[in-house]
Design a protein around this motif. Structure first.
Motif, mmCIF file in Angstrom:
data_model
loop_
_atom_site.group_PDB
_atom_site.id
_atom_site.type_symbol
_atom_site.label_atom_id
_atom_site.label_comp_id
_atom_site.label_asym_id
_atom_site.label_seq_id
_atom_site.Cartn_x
_atom_site.Cartn_y
_atom_site.Cartn_z
ATOM 1 N N ALA A 47 -31.015 13.967 -21.972
ATOM 2 C CA ALA A 47 -30.773 13.363 -20.665
ATOM 3 C C ALA A 47 -29.460 13.882 -20.097
ATOM 4 C CB ALA A 47 -30.722 11.845 -20.797
ATOM 5 N N SER A 48 -29.427 14.042 -18.815
ATOM 6 C CA SER A 48 -28.210 14.482 -18.148
ATOM 7 C C SER A 48 -27.168 13.373 -18.219
ATOM 8 C CB SER A 48 -28.529 14.816 -16.692
ATOM 9 O OG SER A 48 -27.339 14.993 -15.962
ATOM 10 N N TRP A 50 -25.153 12.625 -15.958
ATOM 11 C CA TRP A 50 -25.102 11.955 -14.663
ATOM 12 C C TRP A 50 -26.200 10.916 -14.536
ATOM 13 C CZ3 TRP A 50 -20.961 12.472 -11.839
ATOM 14 C CH2 TRP A 50 -20.181 13.602 -11.984
ATOM 15 N N ARG A 51 -27.336 11.146 -15.198
ATOM 16 C CA ARG A 51 -28.452 10.207 -15.084
ATOM 17 C C ARG A 51 -28.461 9.173 -16.196
ATOM 18 N NH1 ARG A 51 -33.956 12.935 -14.452
ATOM 19 N NH2 ARG A 51 -34.453 10.807 -13.981
ATOM 20 N N ASP A 52 -27.590 9.318 -17.169
ATOM 21 C CA ASP A 52 -27.571 8.411 -18.311
ATOM 22 C C ASP A 52 -26.979 7.072 -17.881
ATOM 23 O OD1 ASP A 52 -27.701 7.316 -20.809
ATOM 24 O OD2 ASP A 52 -25.991 8.434 -21.600
ATOM 25 N N ARG A 53 -27.783 6.042 -17.907
ATOM 26 C CA ARG A 53 -27.318 4.720 -17.484
ATOM 27 C C ARG A 53 -26.514 4.010 -18.561
ATOM 28 N NH1 ARG A 53 -32.712 2.775 -14.304
ATOM 29 N NH2 ARG A 53 -32.450 4.206 -12.570
ATOM 30 N N ARG A 55 -23.859 4.964 -19.843
ATOM 31 C CA ARG A 55 -22.421 5.077 -19.598
ATOM 32 C C ARG A 55 -21.902 3.919 -18.748
ATOM 33 N NH1 ARG A 55 -20.835 8.134 -14.728
ATOM 34 N NH2 ARG A 55 -22.715 8.395 -13.478
ATOM 35 N N ASN A 56 -22.798 3.255 -18.018
ATOM 36 C CA ASN A 56 -22.388 2.097 -17.233
ATOM 37 C C ASN A 56 -22.119 0.879 -18.109
ATOM 38 O OD1 ASN A 56 -22.609 3.558 -14.885
ATOM 39 N ND2 ASN A 56 -24.702 2.910 -14.499
#
Length: 75
Positions: A47-48, A50-53, A55-56
């Motif tokens: 998964a990129s 930037w698209r990895d949720r 990290r939130n």
């Protein structure tokens, strides 16, 4: 010649479909099989970032209670 017989992949249980209807069914089934194969390939790609949720979730940063902690909750 004695050819080994294999069971058919699709069996018409009721009705008498035309050649066009069977061709349409074969097209839909092959498209779905191709889509499933590409989805399986896409699932194995990493998964990129930037698209990895995940990290939130801020699992890498422990929460810091105290003054101004509410500002850090937005990061």
């Amino acid at each position: 010649m004695n050819e080994p017989t294999t069971p058919p992949h699709v069996v018409v249980v009721r009705g008498a479909p035309s050649d066009e209807e069977l061709a349409a069914l074969a097209a839909v089934l092959s498209a779905r099989a191709a889509r499933r194969a590409t989805d399986a390939d896409a699932a194995t790609e990493p998964a990129s970032g930037w698209r990895d949720r995940a990290r939130n979730l801020r699992a890498h940063v422990p929460p810091r209670p105290g003054p101004g902690a509410w500002r850090l909750s937005l990061r």
